[in-house]
Design an enzyme around this catalytic site. Sequence first.
Site, PDB file in Angstrom:
ATOM      1  N   SER A   1       0.931  -1.176  -0.011  1.00  0.00           N
ATOM      2  CA  SER A   1       0.053  -0.010   0.068  1.00  0.00           C
ATOM      3  C   SER A   1       0.776   1.304  -0.020  1.00  0.00           C
ATOM      4  O   SER A   1       0.121   2.450  -0.084  1.00  0.00           O
ATOM      5  CB  SER A   1      -0.899  -0.071   1.218  1.00  0.00           C
ATOM      6  OG  SER A   1      -0.256   0.142   2.518  1.00  0.00           O
TER       7      SER A   1
ATOM      8  N   LYS B   1      -6.323   4.344   8.314  1.00  0.00           N
ATOM      9  CA  LYS B   1      -5.278   5.192   7.747  1.00  0.00           C
ATOM     10  C   LYS B   1      -5.597   6.517   7.787  1.00  0.00           C
ATOM     11  O   LYS B   1      -4.695   7.308   8.173  1.00  0.00           O
ATOM     12  CB  LYS B   1      -4.705   4.518   6.206  1.00  0.00           C
ATOM     13  CG  LYS B   1      -3.990   3.389   6.453  1.00  0.00           C
ATOM     14  CD  LYS B   1      -3.748   2.699   4.941  1.00  0.00           C
ATOM     15  CE  LYS B   1      -2.966   1.333   5.304  1.00  0.00           C
ATOM     16  NZ  LYS B   1      -2.780   0.812   3.736  1.00  0.00           N
TER      17      LYS B   1
END
EC number: 3.4.21.53
Length: 800
Positions: free
Chosen positions: A658, A701
């Site tokens: 990611s 996140k």
Amino acid sequence: MDKYKISRSKLNYNFKAEQLDFDTTEELSAIDEEIIGQNRAADSLDFGMRVDKNGYNIFMVGESGTGKSTYAKNMTEEKAAEMEQPKDILYVFNFSEPEEPRVMRVPAGMGNDLKNDMDKIIEELQEEIPRAFEGEEYEKERKEILNEYQPKSNKLMQEFESSAKERGFLLQNTSQGLVPVPIDEDGEPISREDFQEMDEDKKEEIRNESQKIQNEISQVMREIRSIKEKAQDELSALEKKIGISIVQPIICHLKNQYEDCEEIADYLEEVQDDIVDNIDRFRNENDNNQQNPFLAMQQNDDGSFFVRYQINIFVNNSKTDGAPVIYEKNPTYYNLFGKIEGKSQFGTITTNFTMIRSGSLHRANGGFLIVHAKDLLTNPFCWDTLKRALINQEITVENIGEQYRSVPIITLKPEAVELDLKIIMIGSPYIYYLLYNYDDEFSELFKIKADFDTEMTRNKENIAKFADFISSVIKRDQLKEFSSGAVAAMIDFSSRLTGDREKLSTKFNEIIEILYESDVWADSYGEEVVSASSVKKAIDEKEMRSNLLEEKIQEQIDRDHLLLDVSGQEVGQINGLSVYQAGNYSFGRPARITARSYLGKEGVINIEREAKMSGRIHSKGVMILTGYLGGKYAQKTPLSLTASIAFEQSYGGVDGDSATCAEVVALLSSLSGMPIRQDIAITGSMNQKGVIQPIGGVNEKIEGFFKVCQAKGLTGEQGVIIPQRNLDNLMLEEEVIAAVENKEFNLYSIEEIDQALEIMLGEEAEKVHSAVQEKLKEYAEFDSEDIAEDDQEKNEDENE
């Protein structure tokens, strides 16, 4: 950049209480089934139960908490209620092979009756048989037999003694038996001295005659023994006749009670024959045992002869409605397969067939056995023994140590019990595929796979079932009723568990935990009905109990021990986003990623991999980055470049792809010299063509970077870039959504890396690529000059 911003409307995922057609869960009816959203698994389980063939056992696959155990129990009990009640399984004494007890199957409930009846008749016979032998009739017939044979033996002996006397000998009993002794004219035995004084002819004559008489003694004793044996045979026949006259009516009466069961009738015939053959035991057993208990133990390991007539009810199905359903929660070897117990007696361990104990495999015979795969596999010998039993369709009771003794010992070897049951094993996908790939017999024995999902579609039908499920738990566990707002909050919590606004979680154990805790908080607030605020309080408190690590990391950021910038611009430095896992709690925090580029031919250096701190997926992401650079900038000239990429202040290893987008932007910033905004963080995977791919943990996140910005002060310019394909996963906390609505925080979505470059570098993507191309061209020229100089030096050396 505003065109990439995510609007407030796209962030709204909250379920409205107005969409529910009830005010409180009191209006709902509890659902019969304890599981919802598992149609695939339910159909597989139902099919597996309907197939009555060998090998069609069921393996229920799924994560913990998806309701597998409860559903298996409910479904099997429902199916078992329609099935035939199995027979009782008994172990009885084997009169021909005492060490091999044999199995009897009788209609359910008949085992108890037979056991009680056998106890009664043995007790009755122990009284009646001695009484019969104390009667006048027996004594009269016994005397007649003795009177018939005793005179014969006496006469035979008297005649022989007279004959011997006439021949000059007297018969005398010694330790060696009956021997002839020579006598004189007065009938007195000749002394040794007198015998020695006789002449040799006379001595020889006495010796010869003595030998003849000795031979005749043997013949006479054989005749007397034959007479006694005939007498004993007649006495035995008399005892047997009397025994039969007592035993037969009692056994016949019992056989009439069980005339419908041929197996019992055959067994009672054997019992009758054995009692008659051992009639003396009934006459003298008590006296013998009292006089010499050690002798009784030696004669029979049980210490009691009459144990052989007892019935061991191995499996009692008298109270079973339909087929049995056994849920074995502790599948040890003995709990599953039974054992042979022993008892200490006079300093030694003895056993008998009444001490054979059944296991859950026997008790489930004719029905279903539910067992957890992990528990089964962690108990020694259980898996192999279970496979052998399923393959052979029978199970033998034996103590586990017997097959591993260095010196064999005498023990019982019970007859095997035929198996006819279906096993439902419950386990994780990991265990299932481990067995499937590495155990050849597994796929043949467990042909039905019931796959449980961890999520279901968030549609109207499933929402209604979800509300009914909540109502069922409330009624079952006597909780306070939930308001429609509280149920709506539970629906949002369920979706958040899946990480997808279009799904509901089927991890019902986590749902139930929040229901319990919400009830407690509602009670502390004095609520009669649980409100949405109590549900949210329960969720927040559960998070608080697990977020110590998160607070510690935030503290390090606040104190500048972890270096992060959330304002300004920097070349080759970017804020990536990471997810931390602490048990069942996960949270996100930003991580500084830096890139440096310089002359060389080594390509992109992944510092994490060089330090052996990079996971395989992260290493793959860096290789994809290299592929992107080559495809984008090295179509006409070689890629002459050395660059290093690192996660700063990372000490525990890095994995996942990611951060690929962040690494590309940082590297292109380093090459182009264009600074990156530090007030924006980015997450996203990327393929070699620059297309952005979705990632996991997007909510954690975003919230992680938001909390850092909030602690350092929100400016209204800060934000997070996420993949466009992650929009359906956005289920952010209300605080973040409010900040976006108030323009204090921004969210961006992208589909290509060029869009990320425009946002992060503030320039058109083509301008960035041109600057990068120029830098790479410059590197290539330097590289070409170095090559030319090397070639010139080489030629000069050759000319010299």
